[in-house]
Design an enzyme around this catalytic site. Structure first.
Site, PDB file in Angstrom:
ATOM      1  N   ARG A 380       0.868  -1.182   0.000  1.00 52.00           N
ATOM      2  CA  ARG A 380       0.000   0.000   0.000  1.00 52.00           C
ATOM      3  C   ARG A 380       0.900   1.225   0.000  1.00 52.00           C
ATOM      4  O   ARG A 380       1.943   1.235   0.640  1.00 52.00           O
ATOM      5  CB  ARG A 380      -0.896   0.060   1.242  1.00 52.00           C
ATOM      6  CG  ARG A 380      -1.802  -1.137   1.451  1.00 52.00           C
ATOM      7  CD  ARG A 380      -2.719  -0.897   2.653  1.00 52.00           C
ATOM      8  NE  ARG A 380      -3.329  -2.124   3.129  1.00 52.00           N
ATOM      9  CZ  ARG A 380      -4.458  -2.633   2.665  1.00 52.00           C
ATOM     10  NH1 ARG A 380      -5.093  -2.015   1.678  1.00 52.00           N
ATOM     11  NH2 ARG A 380      -4.960  -3.754   3.156  1.00 52.00           N
ATOM     12  N   HIS A 439       3.291  -9.515   0.991  1.00 48.63           N
ATOM     13  CA  HIS A 439       3.052  -8.635   2.126  1.00 48.63           C
ATOM     14  C   HIS A 439       4.342  -8.174   2.793  1.00 48.63           C
ATOM     15  O   HIS A 439       4.316  -7.299   3.661  1.00 48.63           O
ATOM     16  CB  HIS A 439       2.163  -9.364   3.145  1.00 48.63           C
ATOM     17  CG  HIS A 439       1.570  -8.484   4.193  1.00 48.63           C
ATOM     18  ND1 HIS A 439       1.949  -8.539   5.523  1.00 48.63           N
ATOM     19  CD2 HIS A 439       0.627  -7.515   4.109  1.00 48.63           C
ATOM     20  CE1 HIS A 439       1.263  -7.646   6.214  1.00 48.63           C
ATOM     21  NE2 HIS A 439       0.453  -7.019   5.396  1.00 48.63           N
TER      22      HIS A 439
END
Length: 716
Positions: A380, A439
């Site tokens: 993100r 991740h």
């Protein structure tokens, strides 16, 4: 039945645990020691938390029950029973949210001169302002619809604010009423500020946008009599399902699912509490919902939008005092980050330490002609990310590789946009390993140094490469040139871009390849040390704890005498303090000004202490369904800082900590002066506190579960 009872003894319910977490956030909204706009912000967060939970977790349980699944959950309940319990819990929680808003926050806002007015409270001048705003800004964006054979019920967007209007044609006044639907554009603020000329500065008066629109319905539905109206929102199932093949088709699949997600089945209807029964019946039939899926809103239909007030009202005295992070200073006679990293590792604790050094590390890599290769993962990031700019600029003069996670939930659209733009700029963009989310938080620069050696310099972190969230998420960054670590970071990138696996990534723990077994080995090692009479202790800080094999290993460690302290912000299905099972395990959760996001794992190791940091929680998805990296902290000063400053502060917090009980409930820590870890770490960063202040301000950490204080009730 035995298995059911055994699971209930060993594991707390996942959904109950999550609801308890959101109640802890709600407690912060109800806590009058927090500034009022911060309390409004906390209530808004409970709303956005619940939105995501309903469209993912509640929707998933609905799917499982409809598909006929009967497997027991963490709480020993089958899906239908878990769904019933969760639904009842959510209804109770929503009622508590609106009690907090109506009975605590609204009155205090009024005391501070901030008023959310009903339409009949508006002065003549304010009515004129509101109507002028409606005709200028709102009316041009609205599309009123009447439901009839030629106009079917519109496809209502997920979580969009809408108005349902009960109408009767004036020419057929004796005929049945019909339904009108109006979708409120998301671009419009949900609260309209109105200036009061009698108050210095114009005051802080607002009216709900839905109320303003309601006052103008007759003008949009000419030829109809408006009998009733109600604001509502529909939450839809937002789970993603697609077949992953190769990277490019994955990109297209995500793009397709972003479109299809808007067509998910409705799982929740939020509607104003005083809704006309006929409107409610028509909406329930259309969305195919039963009564348990209808949630009454005794106020704004979307509490998440209360965040508007925090940004719009410029009243610093009604917010937490401003905080300036500590800036990184290089060692004397060192002018370059690379020279610094050749001498020592750099540990940063955000937001107490500025995130700027991480940004500058990436920017310096793009600018420095000696840096020949850059690689980075992106999960993100912010819309105007300097990371993105640096990577695109780097592609003009060196090899730049980025592994983008397309499936970062609710950020897919922005990540697709970044991926396209970076590819156009010449960056090599990869989408990770098929079937696994990427991740891990890694960045690697390969540099031909002044001494002729080629070295790798790496950043490894616990949080996203997002300078915006780094201001209010607590995370840890490690900048290092340690050959053992950087070589394995290189191997992880090979795994991400070429699926090239190796048997061992030590000193790194890499999911889904080695991490789960490595963690289990570390826990078992503490168990063996305890049995041998050596120092044995585990301190672990994370967002969530769900993985049964890890929990069972810690139960065994506890029974062997290992002291275990867990700092878990959110969901925890381990049950602490159970006689004969987990008597040496304590669990605490800290909810405060900053979102606790860092993951820290400390093992006493018989006196040869080891500390790891990383991106992974102890959850099945992190250990088995994602590419994750956990890394060791070797530098003595960095280890001492984590032990003596960070973990010690969290473990002695008595102001914002809640202690988990055997039954999965939480109570506030018994106060010994109200020591706040976050407040202390801010003061320490600003040079206004010392490490010795922890001992002066707080009582020692208790070695057994805390005595049960009175439970903290939900706001009433």
């Amino acid at each position: 039945m035995v298995r059911n009872t055994q699971r209930k003894k060993q594991f707390a319910g996942r959904d109950k645990s999550w609801m308890n977490f959101n109640r802890r956030v709600l407690e912060e909204a109800a806590d009058d020691s927090n500034p009022i706009l911060e309390r409004v912000k906390f209530l808004s967060i409970t709303g956005s938390n619940l939105d995501e939970y309903v469209e993912i977790r509640l929707a998933g349980l609905l799917q499982r029950t409809e598909d006929g699944h009967t497997e027991l959950g963490y709480d020993g309940l089958p899906p239908q029973e878990s769904l019933d319990v969760l639904t009842a819990e959510i209804h109770d929680f929503v009622a508590a949210q609106y009690r907090c808003w109506n009975e605590q926050l609204l009155p205090e806002l009024r005391n501070q001169g901030i008023r959310l007015l009903r339409w009949d409270e508006l002065k003549g001048e304010q009515c004129s302002q509101a109507q002028a705003y409606f005709h200028r800004e709102v009316d041009p964006l609205l599309t009123p619809i009447t439901i009839d054979p030629a106009h079917p019920f519109p496809r209502v967007l997920n979580r969009a604010l809408c108005l349902a209007i009960l109408l009767r044609p004036k020419r057929r006044s004796s005929g049945p009423a019909v339904l009108g639907v109006l979708t409120v554009p998301r671009a419009l603020p949900r609260f309209v500020r109105l200036i009061d000329s009698t108050v210095p500065g114009g005051g802080w008066d607002y009216v709900l946008l839905q109320d303003l629109i309601a006052q103008n319905l007759s003008g949009m539905y000419r030829g109809y009599e408006v009998l009733a109206h109600a604001a509502f929102r529909v939450t839809r199932n937002s789970n993603l399902y697609f077949e992953e093949e190769e990277a490019r088709s994955l990109l297209e699949s995500i793009r397709s699912e972003l479109h299809n997600r808007r067509k998910g089945d409705a799982v929740r209807l939020e509607i104003v509490a005083d809704v006309h029964p006929e409107i409610l019946d028509k909406l329930r039939v259309n969305f195919e919902l039963d009564e348990s899926q209808v949630y009454r809103a005794d106020g704004p239909a979307n509490l998440a939008r209360l965040m508007f007030f925090y940004g719009d009202i410029q009243r610093p005295e009604l917010k937490f005092p401003s905080f300036t992070p500590k800036q990184l200073n290089l060692s004397r006679n060192v002018t370059d980050i690379f020279e610094e990293l050749r001498q020592r590792d750099i540990l940063l604790h955000h937001p107490y330490d500025s995130y700027e050094p991480v940004v500058r590390f990436i920017q310096r890599g793009a600018e420095d002609p000696r840096v020949v290769t850059m690689k980075q993962t992106l999960y993100r990031t912010s819309k105007d990310s300097p990371m993105f700019q640096a990577l695109t600029e780097a592609a003009t003069s060196k090899e730049a590789t980025v592994v983008v996670e397309l499936m970062a939930r609710f950020d897919e659209a922005s990540n697709i946009s970044w991926a396209r733009s970076m590819e156009d700029a010449g960056v090599q963009v990869f989408y990770g390993v098929v079937g696994l989310k990427t991740h891990c938080k890694l960045a690697m620069l390969v540099r031909r140094d002044e001494d002729g050696e080629t070295r790798r310099y790496c950043h490894l972190g616990t949080g996203n490469y997002n300078p915006v969230t780094a201001r209010f998420y607590t995370d840890l960054s490690l900048l290092t040139s340690d050959p053992a670590i950087t070589e394995q970071v290189h191997m992880v990138f090979n795994y991400l871009t070429a699926h090239a696996e190796i048997d061992d990534y030590k000193p790194l723990l890499v999911a889904p390849l080695t991490m789960a077994e490595n963690f289990l080995q570390l826990i078992r090692r503490e168990t063996e040390h305890a049995a041998a009479g050596k120092p044995a202790r585990i301190v672990a800080k994370m967002n969530a704890l769900l993985e049964p094999s890890v929990i069972e290993a810690m139960y065994a460690a506890s029974q062997a005498g290992v002291e275990i302290d867990l700092i878990i912000r959110g969901v925890c299905t381990l049950r602490p303090g159970v006689k004969g099972l987990s008597e040496n395990i304590r669990v605490r959760s800290i909810v405060g000004r900053f979102l606790e996001h860092s993951r820290i794992f400390q093992f006493a190791n018989g006196g040869k202490e080891e500390i790891y940091l990383g991106s992974a929680d102890w959850m099945p998805r992190n250990l088995f369904e994602r590419c994750e990296v956990v890394f060791p902290v070797k530098d003595k000063a960095a280890k001492a800082r984590i032990q003596d400053e960070i973990l010690t502060a969290y473990l002695t917090d008595t102001a914002k900590a809640r202690l988990m009980q055997e039954d999965g409930s939480y109570v506030r820590a018994k106060s010994h002066g109200g020591f706040s870890a976050q407040e202390f770490l801010m003061r320490l960063a600003e040079g206004k506190a010392e490490l010795t202040d922890i001992a002066k301000s707080a009582a020692p950490v208790e070695k057994t579960k805390a005595p049960k204080p009175e439970p903290v009730a939900a706001p009433k």
